[in-house]
Scaffold this motif. Structure first.
Motif, mmCIF file in Angstrom:
data_model
loop_
_atom_site.group_PDB
_atom_site.id
_atom_site.type_symbol
_atom_site.label_atom_id
_atom_site.label_comp_id
_atom_site.label_asym_id
_atom_site.label_seq_id
_atom_site.Cartn_x
_atom_site.Cartn_y
_atom_site.Cartn_z
ATOM 1 N N MET A 39 45.262 19.544 56.976
ATOM 2 C CA MET A 39 44.297 20.949 56.945
ATOM 3 C C MET A 39 45.020 21.913 57.614
ATOM 4 S SD MET A 39 41.535 19.976 55.217
ATOM 5 C CE MET A 39 40.328 21.183 55.625
ATOM 6 N N ARG A 40 46.169 22.115 56.965
ATOM 7 C CA ARG A 40 46.732 23.401 57.677
ATOM 8 C C ARG A 40 47.189 24.260 56.390
ATOM 9 N NH1 ARG A 40 50.546 22.741 62.054
ATOM 10 N NH2 ARG A 40 51.352 24.948 61.546
ATOM 11 N N CYS A 41 46.831 25.817 56.695
ATOM 12 C CA CYS A 41 46.931 26.516 55.627
ATOM 13 C C CYS A 41 48.308 26.761 54.884
ATOM 14 C CB CYS A 41 46.499 28.080 56.285
ATOM 15 S SG CYS A 41 46.397 29.328 55.027
ATOM 16 N N TYR A 42 48.123 26.655 53.681
ATOM 17 C CA TYR A 42 49.239 26.584 52.695
ATOM 18 C C TYR A 42 50.346 27.594 53.071
ATOM 19 C CZ TYR A 42 52.241 25.734 48.555
ATOM 20 O OH TYR A 42 53.326 25.617 47.793
ATOM 21 N N ALA A 43 49.578 29.147 53.020
ATOM 22 C CA ALA A 43 50.298 30.286 52.942
ATOM 23 C C ALA A 43 51.395 30.296 54.009
ATOM 24 C CB ALA A 43 49.253 31.543 53.251
ATOM 25 N N MET A 44 52.404 30.631 53.646
ATOM 26 C CA MET A 44 53.595 30.549 54.320
ATOM 27 C C MET A 44 53.605 31.349 55.740
ATOM 28 S SD MET A 44 57.544 31.619 53.095
ATOM 29 C CE MET A 44 57.519 30.525 51.916
ATOM 30 N N SER A 45 52.945 32.405 55.671
ATOM 31 C CA SER A 45 52.853 33.402 56.881
ATOM 32 C C SER A 45 51.679 32.990 57.781
ATOM 33 C CB SER A 45 52.782 34.814 56.489
ATOM 34 O OG SER A 45 51.645 35.006 55.673
ATOM 35 N N CYS A 46 50.924 32.104 57.467
ATOM 36 C CA CYS A 46 49.940 31.722 58.224
ATOM 37 C C CYS A 46 49.853 30.280 59.211
ATOM 38 C CB CYS A 46 48.465 31.453 57.202
ATOM 39 S SG CYS A 46 47.039 31.219 58.265
ATOM 40 N N GLN A 47 49.496 30.213 60.144
ATOM 41 C CA GLN A 47 49.673 29.030 61.087
ATOM 42 C C GLN A 47 48.170 28.564 61.510
ATOM 43 O OE1 GLN A 47 52.484 27.518 61.836
ATOM 44 N NE2 GLN A 47 53.655 29.284 60.633
ATOM 45 N N GLU A 48 47.121 29.054 60.784
ATOM 46 C CA GLU A 48 45.725 28.394 60.686
ATOM 47 C C GLU A 48 45.864 27.044 60.630
ATOM 48 O OE1 GLU A 48 43.464 29.764 62.339
ATOM 49 O OE2 GLU A 48 43.761 32.096 62.335
ATOM 50 N N ILE B 250 45.896 20.809 48.506
ATOM 51 C CA ILE B 250 46.294 22.031 49.569
ATOM 52 C C ILE B 250 45.157 22.579 50.020
ATOM 53 C CG2 ILE B 250 47.438 24.386 49.460
ATOM 54 C CD1 ILE B 250 49.345 21.795 49.026
ATOM 55 N N SER B 251 45.175 23.316 51.401
ATOM 56 C CA SER B 251 44.119 23.849 51.812
ATOM 57 C C SER B 251 44.478 25.216 52.291
ATOM 58 C CB SER B 251 43.780 23.016 53.150
ATOM 59 O OG SER B 251 43.406 21.728 52.992
ATOM 60 N N TYR B 252 43.347 26.072 52.254
ATOM 61 C CA TYR B 252 43.518 27.533 52.810
ATOM 62 C C TYR B 252 42.634 27.725 53.752
ATOM 63 C CZ TYR B 252 46.193 27.914 48.534
ATOM 64 O OH TYR B 252 47.097 27.651 47.316
ATOM 65 N N CYS B 253 42.961 28.771 54.907
ATOM 66 C CA CYS B 253 42.055 29.220 55.569
ATOM 67 C C CYS B 253 40.888 30.047 55.361
ATOM 68 C CB CYS B 253 42.797 29.709 57.190
ATOM 69 S SG CYS B 253 43.595 31.233 56.726
ATOM 70 N N GLY B 254 41.146 30.572 54.172
ATOM 71 C CA GLY B 254 40.241 31.701 53.578
ATOM 72 C C GLY B 254 40.949 32.339 52.279
ATOM 73 N N PRO B 255 40.210 33.115 51.620
ATOM 74 C CA PRO B 255 40.478 33.648 50.440
ATOM 75 C C PRO B 255 41.569 34.518 50.319
ATOM 76 C CG PRO B 255 38.317 34.547 51.210
ATOM 77 C CD PRO B 255 38.440 33.393 51.896
ATOM 78 N N ASN B 256 41.818 35.206 51.469
ATOM 79 C CA ASN B 256 42.827 35.880 51.463
ATOM 80 C C ASN B 256 44.259 35.335 51.451
ATOM 81 O OD1 ASN B 256 41.431 38.375 51.635
ATOM 82 N ND2 ASN B 256 41.592 38.274 53.938
ATOM 83 N N CYS B 257 44.280 34.175 52.142
ATOM 84 C CA CYS B 257 45.604 33.304 52.223
ATOM 85 C C CYS B 257 45.821 32.728 50.788
ATOM 86 C CB CYS B 257 45.424 32.478 53.240
ATOM 87 S SG CYS B 257 46.152 33.007 54.859
ATOM 88 N N GLN B 258 44.601 32.428 50.158
ATOM 89 C CA GLN B 258 44.762 31.568 49.024
ATOM 90 C C GLN B 258 45.195 32.563 47.852
ATOM 91 O OE1 GLN B 258 40.929 30.236 47.521
ATOM 92 N NE2 GLN B 258 42.032 28.943 45.943
ATOM 93 N N LYS B 259 44.898 33.891 47.808
ATOM 94 C CA LYS B 259 45.454 34.733 46.997
ATOM 95 C C LYS B 259 46.955 35.056 47.251
ATOM 96 C CE LYS B 259 41.172 37.146 46.279
ATOM 97 N NZ LYS B 259 40.390 38.585 46.250
ATOM 98 N N LEU B 260 47.365 35.343 48.384
ATOM 99 C CA LEU B 260 48.543 35.525 48.753
ATOM 100 C C LEU B 260 49.605 34.434 48.400
ATOM 101 C CD1 LEU B 260 50.291 37.319 50.708
ATOM 102 C CD2 LEU B 260 50.024 35.939 52.481
ATOM 103 N N ALA B 261 49.096 32.969 48.393
ATOM 104 C CA ALA B 261 49.826 32.031 48.356
ATOM 105 C C ALA B 261 50.043 31.395 46.845
ATOM 106 C CB ALA B 261 49.544 30.919 49.144
#
Length: 282
Positions: free
Chosen positions: A185-194, A211-222
């Motif tokens: 349960m760590r955000c998949y986005a490379m720049s995120c450590q949430e 794969i998990s994301y902390c929110g829609p912004n990181c999901q779109k980014l990754a």
């Protein structure tokens, strides 16, 4: 170190770097460079099969052999990566050199499975070199490099060697890796450590369900990075029976119902993701 003394680590490192830095045609057309590297590989394999584990220097010898084979794999790997999408560049290689590369991959993979190397060299280093060697031979097949003139029996031998070595380990690693990745349960986005501990908005990808994301912004980014691996994980899940948490999935993986190439793609993707997230261990 016996036969390997004339080929110090520094020299092999320079050769591997040359394949990344020099103009590829100059390497491919060199009358001596590729044959020299193949001769070094042959010496490494000969040393690995001739040394006794009883000698006091055995651990150092086998560790050095793995390192040297790693540089050799990097040399050919860099050539093949640099010529990706242009197999005609590799087709200029004489048949005897293409034969030598196939032989080298097959024998080196088998050597890296020797009990003495397993005993003395780290699993991570051996696996890394095996994966590089496998990638070289697989690229020769996938890129439709002409193998005309190469003994079909040799190609079968190389494929069998690849299958014995690579077909098993990734498929044994895969169930634990997927379940562990899912539970981190760590955000998949490379720049995120949430993580789930720092964010309550965590959601799992609805397609791959790993794969998990902390929110829609990181999901779109990754998404661009996740899209290819998403399809692969979904395919693996289907091929393995539909539930990565189940014992049936593990057994189906070990039985070969999941394509080992798909497994390796996921393992490589996890390794890359882990490096960007502080070396997570499952």
């Amino acid at each position: 170190m016996g036969h390997t003394d004339p080929w110090p680590i520094e020299l092999l490192g320079m050769i591997a770097y040359a394949a990344r830095s020099l103009i590829i045609p100059s390497i491919l057309h060199s009358p001596t460079l590729i044959p020299t590297v193949l001769r070094i590989a042959q010496q490494m394999c000969d040393d690995a099969t001739s040394h006794s584990s009883q000698t006091p220097s055995a651990p150092i010898i086998f560790i050095q052999i793995v390192r040297r084979l790693g540089f050799i794999a990097s040399f050919f790997g860099n050539i093949f990566l640099r010529t990706g999408g242009a197999p005609e560049m590799l087709d200029v290689l004489p048949t005897d050199r293409k034969t030598g590369i196939v032989q080298m991959c097959a024998r080196a993979i088998d050597v890296l499975r020797l009990p003495l190397l397993v005993q003395h060299a780290s699993e991570e280093n051996r696996t890394s070199v095996i994966n590089d060697l496998t990638g070289i031979f697989t690229l020769m097949l996938d890129e439709d490099v002409s193998l005309d003139g190469i003994d079909p029996a040799l190609i079968r031998q190389a494929l069998e060697s690849l299958d014995r070595t690579v077909h098993g380990p990734p498929l044994r690693q895969l169930p634990l890796l997927l379940v562990g990745w899912k539970r981190t349960m760590r955000c998949y986005a490379m720049s995120c450590q949430e993580s789930l501990q720092t964010s309550q908005t965590f959601k799992r990808c609805s397609a791959c369900k790993v794969i998990s994301y902390c929110g829609p912004n990181c999901q779109k980014l990754a998404w661009a990075a996740h899209k290819p691996i998403c399809k692969t994980i979904a395919k693996i899940t289907r091929d393995g029976g539909g539930d990565i948490d189940s014992e049936a999935f593990r057994l189906n993986c070990e039985a070969g119902k999941v394509d080992f190439r798909d497994a390796q793609v996921v393992i490589d993707a996890f390794s890359a993701w882990r490096r960007t997230h502080g070396g997570i261990h499952l």
